[in-house]
Design a protein around this motif. Structure first.
Motif, PDB file in Angstrom:
ATOM      1  N   ASP A   1     -36.453  35.527  18.362  1.00  7.45           N
ATOM      2  CA  ASP A   1     -35.714  35.022  19.518  1.00  7.45           C
ATOM      3  C   ASP A   1     -36.710  34.392  20.489  1.00  7.45           C
ATOM      4  OD1 ASP A   1     -33.587  34.514  21.248  1.00  7.45           O
ATOM      5  OD2 ASP A   1     -33.731  36.474  22.206  1.00  7.45           O
TER       6      ASP A   1
ATOM      7  N   ASN B   1     -35.116  31.379  15.462  1.00  8.01           N
ATOM      8  CA  ASN B   1     -34.317  32.546  15.073  1.00  8.01           C
ATOM      9  C   ASN B   1     -35.016  33.412  14.042  1.00  8.01           C
ATOM     10  OD1 ASN B   1     -34.169  31.054  12.740  1.00  8.01           O
ATOM     11  ND2 ASN B   1     -31.951  30.729  12.817  1.00  8.01           N
TER      12      ASN B   1
ATOM     13  N   ALA C   1     -29.952  36.148  20.230  1.00  7.78           N
ATOM     14  CA  ALA C   1     -30.677  35.863  19.004  1.00  7.78           C
ATOM     15  C   ALA C   1     -29.857  34.950  18.108  1.00  7.78           C
ATOM     16  CB  ALA C   1     -31.004  37.161  18.266  1.00  7.78           C
TER      17      ALA C   1
ATOM     18  N   SER D   1     -29.788  34.351  26.428  1.00  7.10           N
ATOM     19  CA  SER D   1     -30.743  34.143  25.353  1.00  7.10           C
ATOM     20  C   SER D   1     -30.388  35.006  24.152  1.00  7.10           C
ATOM     21  CB  SER D   1     -32.151  34.510  25.845  1.00  7.10           C
ATOM     22  OG  SER D   1     -33.024  34.699  24.781  1.00  7.10           O
TER      23      SER D   1
ATOM     24  N   HIS E   1     -34.826  26.690  19.952  1.00  4.13           N
ATOM     25  CA  HIS E   1     -34.722  28.141  19.722  1.00  4.13           C
ATOM     26  C   HIS E   1     -35.191  28.495  18.318  1.00  4.13           C
ATOM     27  CE1 HIS E   1     -32.501  31.929  18.639  1.00  4.13           C
ATOM     28  NE2 HIS E   1     -33.148  32.274  19.733  1.00  4.13           N
TER      29      HIS E   1
END
Length: 778
Positions: free
Chosen positions: A457, A471, A513, A511, A469
């Motif tokens: 994250d 992951n 995940a 935010s 982002h």
């Protein structure tokens, strides 16, 4: 104004100064009553972009995926729009003549939907090719409507057909429109564009700004406002547009927070702002030098660094000057503790704070350093120009091979073996404890900042509003809602982050995940409260958390999960005015509305000491009272009644035990509670009162009740811990002592007062309600 939300708000409309609606991200709808903003359950989590109404009881909100919501004065409901296109603007001349505009899901095509009072596919609806997305709509009358959008598009409705108007700005996106009359219309857009319609032709008006403008509104031809990026607010006085002071338009370069209600942002010209959880306020940093980085060990120990070797220190009350010992510009700051802080900057400058003074460190490089981060006082990374990375091992700074010549702007890691550095050209490199390797970022934009929450994250932000982002598998783009350059980001709570940038941009967002879908989107409970479940749909491996955002909503199960799952929650009774709260799951909000509790029984008013407990077991279907709309709260509970109460509480209100067989000599099979009494015995919660009897009409004592409750809650084989002599009238050795003290330890009872329990007193129906409610969670 304190809105009560951190979500982006995209549209506002009101029928009066005390009846205003604002809509935005994730289905957010707020209402202003003239005093405060309150959240309204919208029933959706899609992004809402526009709102308009014909009256206080007829309001429409439009958004993504063809969403159109309608407020009838009581609740928001969904309307069939006839399209899956994203809708960005809505306006009407009356309740039966409304236009909504947006994209069409097809390249270079826009959509217009028309409401005729019956449906959304009336005259004027359709897909318009070759024009791009439509972002706004405004009209002077039912036969004089303007729709605006991409590539300088302006369409005009004359009551029967739409036609295109030439405006002379083919490459400009137009986003907002407002007029005082059919011959006095303003349209605003990107790069400070303002157009004016005089009834015959369009002309360009100088705005005095290059910031993108997104909306316009006014009271007359000489009193018009336009707003946009970077806190831009412009005012038209009938002759010229001039700037109006809002917050700050200075670029913000650094952000750090100790918690979600304690965040610092710093930037150009010594600009400093502080977030207290409800609003931003300006701070006097005591310098005009630009500030590029900020970090703190606590809310009372914050360092800001910037131009000409500037270091400012915040002690919780004011900013003060610190002697840095250098005139080199400092770009980054980080520490492992209040007495171990590193500041990095131009020409390889690294300064160290030991709790007393700043001193120079030999970095071993002359390259400009931009970012610094570490795991401890003996493991620190500094990054900079031409792929420079320096590593502090507690003794000296040594060079690392980065594998790139890109300028590196920022560094952050989850652990010392899981570190990310970002920079120019979309460069992202990763340290696994052995070597730095290149990562595919999917962008060529300059990345200025990297921060995260865990190894799967992580976020990076940069030019033109870019946010990426990670992951744990790949980098993907996240929509930021701005085209401004973003310079710094930080995590301010486990599931929230803040990003700051050019033009005073401050973004605050969730935010997660990963993304998740929630079903249902919203519910409304009666004042009695209750319990239910929320379904979570997410991709396999998607990690999520569920957290209540209201004190009266409790997550009872599924607080964390992976992939598809379920969240159990409980809503407390509400004796106050109607209220709204939410549960947040992976960046989504599930809205819960609740009405005010009303009195069910004539003899138990809302002020009665047992009111909430009696209403709770009534709502749970455990009791219907004692007859004639009464509950008889002072009446004793017999052993027969107790059997029914306990089994319904344990198995549910619809539970019906098997037919009785005559297990007790004083409870014939025809007895009204025979089946309940025999089932209680079958589950070994009771063996009766002796000699094959149950004594159904005897009152239940408080000592007996302790045993019954705990056996029903846990099992017939449950044995509580030994007693310690908590109550003065329940000495050690009392037959029910361990059970009574366990009941108290679980918070189910506090006794009968003055350190006593009154074990031989009969249990009243009011007390029974408390016992059942607290034991079984009603």
């Amino acid at each position: 104004m304190a809105s009560g939300t951190s979500e982006s708000l995209c549209g506002v409309w009101g029928s009066s100064g005390s009846d205003v609606f604002a809509v935005g991200a994730y289905g957010t709808i707020l209402h202003w009553n003239g005093t405060t903003w309150s959240t309204m359950p919208s029933g959706t989590t899609v992004w809402l972009d526009g709102v308009w109404g014909s009256s206080s009881n007829d309001v429409l909100a439009v958004g993504d995926e063809g969403t159109i919501l309608h407020w009838d004065g009581t609740a928001w409901g969904t309307m069939a729009s006839g399209t899956n296109a994203n809708l960005y603007g809505v306006w009407g001349s009356s309740a039966t003549n409304v236009f909504a505009v947006g994209d069409s899901g097809t390249y270079m095509a826009g959509t217009i939907r028309h409401w005729n009072g019956t449906n959304w596919d009336g005259i004027g609806s359709g897909t318009f090719y070759g024009i791009g997305t439509l972002y706004g709509v405004w009209g002077n009358s039912a036969n004089d409507v303007f729709a605006i959008g991409d590539s300088g598009t302006i369409l005009h409705w004359n009551g029967s057909t739409w036609s295109s108007l030439s405006v002379g700005v083919p490459d400009v996106r137009l986003e907002g429109a407002w007029g005082s009359a059919g011959n006095d219309v303003f349209v605003v857009g990107v790069s400070g564009t303002i157009l004016h319609w005089n009834g015959t032709s369009w002309s360009t008006v100088s705005s005095g700004t290059s910031q993108s403008l997104s909306a316009a509104w006014g009271t007359s031809s000489k009193d018009v406002f336009a707003v946009g990026d970077g806190g831009t607010i412009l005012h038209w006085n009938g002759t010229a547009w001039t700037g109006v002071s809002g917050g700050s338009s200075r670029s913000l370069c650094g952000a750090w927070g100790s918690a979600d209600e304690d965040v610092f942002a710093v930037g150009d010209g010594g600009t400093g702002f502080h977030w207290d959880g409800s609003s931003w306020s300006g701070m006097d940093s005591g310098t005009l030098n630009p500030l590029f980085g900020v970090w703190g060990s606590s809310t009372n120990n914050v360092f800001a660094v910037g131009g000409s070797g500037t270091i400012r220190h915040w002690n919780g009350t004011s900013w003060s000057w610190m002697s840095s010992g250098t005139i080199s510009t400092l770009h980054g700051v980080w520490g492992s503790s209040a007495n171990d802080v590193f500041a990095v900057g131009y020409s390889g400058t690294i300064r160290h704070w030991n709790g007393t003074s700043w001193s120079g460190m030999s970095s071993g490089t002359s390259e400009n350093l931009s970012g610094v981060w570490g795991t401890s006082s003996t493991e620190v990374f500094a990054v900079g120009a031409y792929g420079c990375i320096r590593y502090w091992n507690g003794t000296g700074w040594i060079g690392m091979t980065s594998g790139t010549t890109s300028r590196l702007s920022s560094v952050w890691g989850n652990t010392g073996n899981d570190v990310f550095a970002v920079g120019s050209g979309g460069r992202i490199i990763h340290w696994d404890g052995v070597s730095w390797t290149q990562m595919d970022s999917g962008t060529t934009e300059w990345l200025h900042s990297v921060w995260g929450n865990s190894s799967n994250d992580v976020f990076a932000a940069g030019e033109y509003g870019t946010i990426l982002h990670w992951n744990g598998i790949s980098w993907s783009s996240v929509w930021s809602g701005t085209t401004q350059d973003l310079f710094s980001g930080c995590r301010i709570s486990p599931d929230e982050f803040l990003v700051v940038g050019k033009g005073g941009v401050i973004l605050r967002s969730i935010s997660p995940a990963c993304e998740a879908e929630l079903q249902p989107y919203a519910v409304v409970f009666s004042g009695l409260g209750g319990a239910s479940n929320l379904a979570v749909s997410a991709a396999p491996g998607c990690l999520w958390e569920a957290a209540s955002e209201a004190s009266w909503i409790t997550v009872t199960s599924g607080a964390t999960g992976s992939g598809d799952g379920s969240v159990g929650y409980k809503v407390s009774m509400n004796l106050d005015p109607e209220r709204t709260g939410s549960i947040r799951v992976a960046g989504r909000r599930f809205w819960i509305g609740q009405k005010t509790a009303t009195q069910t029984f004539n003899d138990v008013a809302s002020g009665h000491i047992f009111f909430p407990f009696i209403e709770a077991i009534f709502a749970a279907g455990i009791t219907a009272g004692c007859g004639d709309d009464n509950y008889c709260p002072e009446g004793p509970v017999t052993r027969a009644q107790m059997a029914v109460f306990l089994l319904k509480a344990k198995h549910g209100p619809s539970y019906v035990p098997p037919e009785p067989t005559g297990a007790f000599t004083d409870v014939p099979t025809s007895h009204w509670a025979a089946r309940w009494i025999e089932q209680l015995a079958a589950e070994s919660i009771t063996a009766g009162c002796g000699l094959a009897q149950f004594c159904p009409d005897n009152p239940v004592t408080r000592a007996q009740m302790a045993v019954f409750l705990l056996k029903a809650k846990y099992s017939s084989g449950y044995a509580p811990p030994a007693e310690a002599g908590v109550f003065a009238d329940v000495p050690i050795g009392h037959w029910a002592g361990p059970w009574i003290e366990r009941l108290a330890a679980e918070g189910i009872t506090a006794g009968c007062g003055t350190g006593t329990y009154c074990p031989d007193n009969p249990v009243t129906r009011g007390q029974m309600a408390v016992f059942l409610s607290k034991t079984f969670g009603f």
